[in-house]
Motif scaffolding. Sequence first.
Motif, PDB file in Angstrom:
ATOM      1  N   SER A  51       5.996   0.042  -3.695  1.00 26.62           N
ATOM      2  CA  SER A  51       6.361   1.109  -4.619  1.00 26.62           C
ATOM      3  C   SER A  51       7.808   1.543  -4.361  1.00 26.62           C
ATOM      4  O   SER A  51       8.373   1.255  -3.296  1.00 26.62           O
ATOM      5  N   GLN A  87       0.325  -1.733  -6.060  1.00 27.43           N
ATOM      6  CA  GLN A  87       1.539  -1.624  -5.264  1.00 27.43           C
ATOM      7  C   GLN A  87       1.242  -0.878  -3.971  1.00 27.43           C
ATOM      8  O   GLN A  87       0.295  -0.090  -3.898  1.00 27.43           O
ATOM      9  N   GLU A 123       1.841   1.870  -1.556  1.00 21.87           N
ATOM     10  CA  GLU A 123       2.414   3.214  -1.486  1.00 21.87           C
ATOM     11  C   GLU A 123       2.659   3.590  -0.024  1.00 21.87           C
ATOM     12  O   GLU A 123       2.216   2.890   0.891  1.00 21.87           O
ATOM     13  N   THR A 124       3.342   4.700   0.173  1.00 22.94           N
ATOM     14  CA  THR A 124       3.672   5.098   1.549  1.00 22.94           C
ATOM     15  C   THR A 124       2.433   5.484   2.356  1.00 22.94           C
ATOM     16  O   THR A 124       2.417   5.317   3.575  1.00 22.94           O
ATOM     17  N   ASP A 133       8.954   4.442  -3.572  1.00 18.90           N
ATOM     18  CA  ASP A 133       9.013   5.270  -2.367  1.00 18.90           C
ATOM     19  C   ASP A 133       8.971   4.405  -1.102  1.00 18.90           C
ATOM     20  O   ASP A 133       9.693   4.659  -0.124  1.00 18.90           O
ATOM     21  N   THR A 134       8.109   3.387  -1.102  1.00 17.35           N
ATOM     22  CA  THR A 134       7.993   2.505   0.061  1.00 17.35           C
ATOM     23  C   THR A 134       9.283   1.723   0.281  1.00 17.35           C
ATOM     24  O   THR A 134       9.756   1.583   1.412  1.00 17.35           O
ATOM     25  N   THR A 149       6.636  12.219  -0.070  1.00 18.37           N
ATOM     26  CA  THR A 149       5.959  10.942  -0.256  1.00 18.37           C
ATOM     27  C   THR A 149       4.457  11.132  -0.074  1.00 18.37           C
ATOM     28  O   THR A 149       4.001  12.144   0.462  1.00 18.37           O
ATOM     29  N   ALA A 150       3.695  10.132  -0.511  1.00 19.33           N
ATOM     30  CA  ALA A 150       2.242  10.200  -0.354  1.00 19.33           C
ATOM     31  C   ALA A 150       1.851  10.270   1.116  1.00 19.33           C
ATOM     32  O   ALA A 150       0.861  10.924   1.472  1.00 19.33           O
ATOM     33  N   SER A 176      -5.871  10.055  -2.862  1.00 22.50           N
ATOM     34  CA  SER A 176      -5.308   9.130  -3.849  1.00 22.50           C
ATOM     35  C   SER A 176      -6.364   8.411  -4.671  1.00 22.50           C
ATOM     36  O   SER A 176      -6.041   7.812  -5.704  1.00 22.50           O
TER      37      SER A 176
END
Length: 345
Positions: free
Chosen positions: A92, A37, A39-40, A94-95, A125-126, A77
């Motif tokens: 994801s 997925q 991610e940010t 968050d995204t 967030t990441a 990550s």
Amino acid sequence: MVTALEERSKLLEKFSASAIQALNAAREEALRLEFNQVETDHLLLGLVHEQRGLANITLQRHGVTSRQLRMAAERLSGRGYSLARQEDLVFSPDTIRVLGRLIDPRAKLVESADIFLALLEEPNTAAQFLLRDLSLNLGAIVRDVRAKLGSFSEEVEVTEEGETPVLPRHFVPRLLTAEGGQVFEMAEAATRAWGHNLVGTEQLLVGLIDARGGLASQILAAHGARAVVVEAVAARAVGRGSGTLSGDLKPSRWCEEACDLAWGLARKQGLVHVGTGHLLMGLLDLDVAGAMYILDQLDLNLPQIRNDLEDSFLAAPRNPEPQMGRSGEGLNLDNEFPSEDLEIL
């Protein structure tokens, strides 16, 4: 059940071409790191793929290159070790939350710059962890981004009669400011003097520093670039040609691309003229060809030159030929060089 492809299609209906390119680049980053997925932090990596995008420019201004960002993301990550196929890759939660806050049916299309600002403002967030790991001041970056979005929001300038001018897609000489016209006159003079048939980026750079009323000449001189030295290095770089055509000279392919980049920047600022600062930024954005070789030989601080250009545009967003901005005031302008080569208007 909604598939990943249907989810993406519905989400992307309100996104511009540049934003979609950034999202596609984010998916490539997620696949490269073997995640199933996006991610940010992958989204942030996708945004810096756009060389002239606001994310890449701002992070470079704050001392972080795309390579440093990519290395830090992989360190934080790691790898997902997923064998997901491209068509199965999803955003994801968050995204989706970051992108979802940008969608307004009544608003204009979402641009890549809007995604960058949303990433900066979405907590925990990441992407934010990644930026903090690089010791970046998120508050300062947000202020910087908001200021630029406010200054560069208009795309076309309206004439006094209230009519919108018809603007060409690609650069044409009639778009130049008076100082920009001087640049091309001097570039053509240098081309003829050196016996060449095409105006290259080297001659364009010579014209930029010789047109002393322009922003580019002011900034280059403030950074210690002397006209006589630039001309000497340029002459060595291109060598002596076999002759010059008697008619009008044509620009080289690299020179045309640099001018197109300059026109693109002017359009983003809502301007209808290309100034000398836009031309210099076009050469920096091109990042290849003879002009960059000359600038490297002169050992100039190119990131700071870029910052000075941006500050000057920011200080006078409606002026295609502004004076040198605030950041130039801190430069060392001693009498190390002859005054005629350091004329700052």
